[in-house]
Scaffold this active site. Structure first.
Site, PDB file in Angstrom:
ATOM      1  N   ASP A   1       0.906  -1.579   0.448  1.00 31.74           N
ATOM      2  CA  ASP A   1      -0.035   0.074   0.131  1.00 31.74           C
ATOM      3  C   ASP A   1       0.502   1.235   0.146  1.00 31.74           C
ATOM      4  O   ASP A   1       1.955   1.281   0.118  1.00 31.74           O
ATOM      5  CB  ASP A   1      -0.837   0.177   1.194  1.00 31.74           C
ATOM      6  CG  ASP A   1      -0.346  -0.460   2.297  1.00 31.74           C
ATOM      7  OD1 ASP A   1       1.125  -0.653   2.641  1.00 31.74           O
ATOM      8  OD2 ASP A   1      -0.447  -1.030   3.744  1.00 31.74           O
TER       9      ASP A   1
ATOM     10  N   ASP B   1      -8.037  -2.496  13.998  1.00 30.99           N
ATOM     11  CA  ASP B   1      -9.265  -2.991  13.637  1.00 30.99           C
ATOM     12  C   ASP B   1      -9.180  -3.947  12.821  1.00 30.99           C
ATOM     13  O   ASP B   1     -10.982  -4.543  12.191  1.00 30.99           O
ATOM     14  CB  ASP B   1     -10.179  -1.523  12.981  1.00 30.99           C
ATOM     15  CG  ASP B   1      -8.953  -1.178  12.201  1.00 30.99           C
ATOM     16  OD1 ASP B   1      -7.909  -1.858  11.590  1.00 30.99           O
ATOM     17  OD2 ASP B   1      -9.713   0.153  10.523  1.00 30.99           O
TER      18      ASP B   1
ATOM     19  N   GLU C   1     -10.017  -1.730   5.510  1.00 29.69           N
ATOM     20  CA  GLU C   1     -10.391  -1.204   6.210  1.00 29.69           C
ATOM     21  C   GLU C   1     -11.592  -2.209   6.597  1.00 29.69           C
ATOM     22  O   GLU C   1     -12.119  -3.001   5.677  1.00 29.69           O
ATOM     23  CB  GLU C   1     -11.040  -0.037   6.509  1.00 29.69           C
ATOM     24  CG  GLU C   1     -10.208   0.748   6.362  1.00 29.69           C
ATOM     25  CD  GLU C   1      -8.577   1.300   7.254  1.00 29.69           C
ATOM     26  OE1 GLU C   1      -8.722   0.257   8.695  1.00 29.69           O
ATOM     27  OE2 GLU C   1      -7.978   2.621   7.709  1.00 29.69           O
TER      28      GLU C   1
ATOM     29  N   HIS D   1      -7.267  -4.330  10.072  1.00 35.30           N
ATOM     30  CA  HIS D   1      -7.335  -4.183   8.145  1.00 35.30           C
ATOM     31  C   HIS D   1      -5.807  -5.449   8.248  1.00 35.30           C
ATOM     32  O   HIS D   1      -5.074  -5.167   9.010  1.00 35.30           O
ATOM     33  CB  HIS D   1      -6.959  -2.870   8.434  1.00 35.30           C
ATOM     34  CG  HIS D   1      -6.249  -2.460   8.825  1.00 35.30           C
ATOM     35  ND1 HIS D   1      -5.985  -0.713   9.381  1.00 35.30           N
ATOM     36  CD2 HIS D   1      -5.282  -2.225   8.917  1.00 35.30           C
ATOM     37  CE1 HIS D   1      -5.003  -0.034   9.382  1.00 35.30           C
ATOM     38  NE2 HIS D   1      -4.297  -0.698   9.257  1.00 35.30           N
TER      39      HIS D   1
END
Ligand code: F6R
Length: 260
Positions: free
Chosen positions: A67, A136, A143, A138
């Site tokens: 990413d 979270d 996400e 990811h």
């Protein structure tokens, strides 16, 4: 999923490095998928040491990163281009033309994401993808609510992820909202996934990803469907697992031929 609990991040990273070194020795043209963030830093240190002290050769290796932030120049200190250059690439003999990182400055983002997927495909596919996990749940920057079949595309970061990543920027407000990330489908195509997670703050995400249901609300849980995913964690990150005892027993009693 194979779950390997080690006393600390040093031991886990060393084990992950051994798996990568073995691949690169057996297949000098290996295709490696890299992650950024805190989690793989010790692993990269081991790879650098193996290159410097034992001549581990990366000259034929191809790299794909997961990413990059949208809108950050590659020279920006918080860009993942900078991270990879500083923490790994400039300290090993990987060729620049074999390094692939999503282009956060692309004028046509969908076209650039397509090209990224095409390049992964043309390389023969990723042999080992290194992954971290967000608090979270990811992986990459997929996400919660990401399509489990997603490909490389633009995503919007959650407030939680922007908070988690603020330290590398001049405050939370400076963290970009948008990123380009390999999709969960892209990650699932990799032949092996190595997920690294350390510290108490990852315990809940790891428990949900490993022992919870497969759900887009915990994107890492898709790794339960991967034929060869290894979750390498320290004791603190393992502290929310109900079956930690069993995972330890499995690892300690592996047949010799199965050991890393
Ligand atoms: C980074 C990436 C992210 C991180 C995750 C964990 O390229 O794809 O998924 O791996 O946010 O970050 P750290 O390791 O800093 O806790």
């Amino acid at each position: 999923m194979e779950i390997i609990i080690q006393p600390d991040s040093f031991e886990s990273s060393y084990l992950a490095a051994r798996i990568i070194v073995r691949l690169v020795r057996a297949k000098p043209q290996a295709v490696l998928g890299f992650a950024t963030g805190q989690s793989p830093l010790q692993l990269y240190q081991f790879l650098i040491k193996m290159h410097k002290n034992e001549g581990l050769d990366f000259s034929q290796v191809t790299a794909f990163n997961l990413d990059e932030y949208v809108g950050l120049d590659p020279s920006h200190p918080a860009s993942y281009h900078s991270y990879m250059r500083d923490n790994l690439f400039r300290q090993i003999n990987i060729r620049k033309d074999r390094v692939n990182i999503p282009d956060g400055l692309a004028s046509d983002i969908p076209a650039s994401c397509h090209t990224y997927e095409d390049r992964i495909h043309a390389s023969g596919g990723i042999d080992i993808q290194i992954l971290g996990i967000g608090t979270d749940g990811h992986i990459g920057f997929n996400e919660p609510s990401s399509s489990l079949a997603s490909r490389t595309r633009i995503k919007t970061l959650t407030a939680q992820t922007r908070r988690d990543n603020a330290a590398l920027f001049s405050g939370e407000a400076a963290v970009p909202h948008h990123v380009i990330t390999m999709g969960l489908g892209t990650i699932m195509d990799c032949r092996m996934c190595l997920l690294l997670a350390f510290g108490k703050k990852k315990a809940l995400a790891i428990a949900q990803a490993v022992e919870g249901p497969v759900t887009a609300m915990v994107p890492a849980s898709i790794l339960q469907m991967h034929p060869h995913a290894i979750c390498m964690i320290d004791e603190e990150a393992a502290s929310g697992l109900q079956r930690a005892f069993y995972y330890r027993w499995v690892y300690d009693n592996k047949p010799d031929w199965q050991k890393y």
